[in-house]
Design a protein around this motif. Sequence first.
Motif, mmCIF file in Angstrom:
data_model
loop_
_atom_site.group_PDB
_atom_site.id
_atom_site.type_symbol
_atom_site.label_atom_id
_atom_site.label_comp_id
_atom_site.label_asym_id
_atom_site.label_seq_id
_atom_site.Cartn_x
_atom_site.Cartn_y
_atom_site.Cartn_z
ATOM 1 N N SER A 1 4.019 2.267 2.853
ATOM 2 C CA SER A 1 5.167 2.361 2.456
ATOM 3 C C SER A 1 5.936 3.879 2.274
ATOM 4 C CB SER A 1 5.296 2.528 1.212
ATOM 5 O OG SER A 1 5.431 0.910 0.882
ATOM 6 N N ALA A 2 4.943 5.181 1.809
ATOM 7 C CA ALA A 2 5.846 6.225 2.716
ATOM 8 C C ALA A 2 5.824 6.364 4.235
ATOM 9 C CB ALA A 2 4.566 7.383 1.571
ATOM 10 N N THR B 1 4.029 12.086 -2.364
ATOM 11 C CA THR B 1 3.621 11.034 -2.723
ATOM 12 C C THR B 1 2.244 10.169 -1.937
ATOM 13 O OG1 THR B 1 4.844 9.375 -0.913
ATOM 14 C CG2 THR B 1 6.087 10.469 -3.223
ATOM 15 N N ARG C 1 -1.007 10.110 -1.159
ATOM 16 C CA ARG C 1 -2.325 10.124 -2.259
ATOM 17 C C ARG C 1 -3.411 10.640 -1.168
ATOM 18 N NH1 ARG C 1 -2.608 4.015 -2.341
ATOM 19 N NH2 ARG C 1 -4.408 4.297 -0.692
ATOM 20 N N GLU D 1 1.086 -1.464 -0.162
ATOM 21 C CA GLU D 1 -0.418 -0.549 0.046
ATOM 22 C C GLU D 1 0.921 1.649 0.140
ATOM 23 O OE1 GLU D 1 -2.801 2.927 0.904
ATOM 24 O OE2 GLU D 1 -1.331 2.706 2.714
ATOM 25 N N ARG D 2 0.810 2.371 -0.665
ATOM 26 C CA ARG D 2 1.762 2.907 -1.426
ATOM 27 C C ARG D 2 2.088 3.928 0.334
ATOM 28 N NH1 ARG D 2 0.414 6.862 -6.257
ATOM 29 N NH2 ARG D 2 -0.308 8.651 -4.555
ATOM 30 N N ASN D 3 0.378 4.957 0.910
ATOM 31 C CA ASN D 3 0.738 5.294 1.705
ATOM 32 C C ASN D 3 1.213 4.740 3.012
ATOM 33 O OD1 ASN D 3 -1.019 7.284 0.689
ATOM 34 N ND2 ASN D 3 -2.439 7.390 1.635
#
Length: 477
Positions: free
Chosen positions: A275-276, A467, A469, A271-273
């Motif tokens: 990871s960031a 980055t 979302r 999941e992008r959030n």
Amino acid sequence: MSQQTLHPAPVAAVPRRSGLVLAIILTCQLMLVLDATVMNVALPRIQSDLGFSATGLSWVMTAYSLVFGGLLLLGGRAGDLFGRRRMFVAGIAVFTLASLAGGLAGSAALLIAARALQGVGAAMAGPSTLALITTTFTEPKARVRALALFSAMSSGGFAIGLIVGGLLTEWFSWRAALFINVPFGLAIAVLAPRFVAEPERRRAHLDLPGAITGTLGVGALVFAFTHAASDGWGNPVTLGSLAAGLALLAGFVVLEARTALPLVPLRLFAERNRSAAYVNFFLAPMAMMSMFFFLTQFMQDIRHFAALATGFAFLPMAALIFTMSRLVPRLLPRYGPKPLALTGSVLMVAGVGWLALLTTDSTYLPALLGPLLLMGLGGGLAFAPLNVIIMATVPPEDAGAAGGVLQTMQQVGSTLGLAVLVTVFGSATRSAAAAGTTGPQLVVDGMTSAFSTAAVIAAGTVLVALTFRRATASARP
């Protein structure tokens, strides 16, 4: 081993006891984080009493954070295997005994050994704190509030450690900063088995190859940077440690990719959030540790603050971190993580960058208070959403691993950050000395170089925050 749960148990504490459960967990977390900085204010006296060298002194801090960070992943998996409450209590017991031994240490070697043993105990207990919160508080709003308070302890604990260290060092001795853990640790060890529910245990194994390669890899990198601070980058020991660290970490990644039950499940980064958030939990402590380590020495060695005054100088920062952490649960559902983390990161960059302008004549107002206020405001905004992003949506079976990875990022980031910045400090002071600079100006030149490097690292958190979302109705915690 069967994939079925081993010992079914209630995953939520009795509601009327949930406040006490949270108090036990947060007290533990505060102790573990506080000990990363509580010795900072006492460093000049420790150096005088035990005969540390200027560069060797950083190992009082590094021995704890290195072992803590290096073993956190193993501690998280051990909690899944043996029981999170059991590991929580056992870790606190080890941490308490090590604190007592450190307070009694009569030599530099014994103090560093005790600090390393504290790190072992912290790594056993640390991952279970987050996992116990996520299994105790199952209602979404209650979980977000609990995670925000946990974040306040995690980020504010660094500043509180300086205040507590200043009080104890001034009134008693630097040894009291270690002895203070003993009564609190004993209280947690007695109360936790009675009031904290044991979550379900799930199929797991310890992944010792991954734990060994990961821990030794980080340790070798930290040693390389610390050794470079005194002996330079051309030294064979420095280069050999750097190469070994990189090779071991590469091996760790390969092992984790091929292991059925790894210490770091790769799905945590899908999941992008999330990871960031993990990346920023690595970068932000790298930058912030320079302030705690070097700024305390600037106040005492250059501006001749007493230990007590040095500790209280960080009070505005701690107060702002706690204030913002209480506001974040209200702001996060409305705005989402991106604007909060981005604003906080920009403020942190401004605060650390301001410290790079210090001179030997800089006074507390505004040269120190201004950056501290920016760091408190920025840290509260930048850190609090990260805990919620990572833990609020993680599946229960991954709670231990997710908590371990989160705290590993924080501890390894602060450890590597301190090693890198001590190296920058050493290189800058050698260059300044070769140019004829002497006395306090030589030390300040090294510190401002370290702060400038920290500002560059902090700028990385801004890029990562971009980055995230934007929140949608379904994505908000």
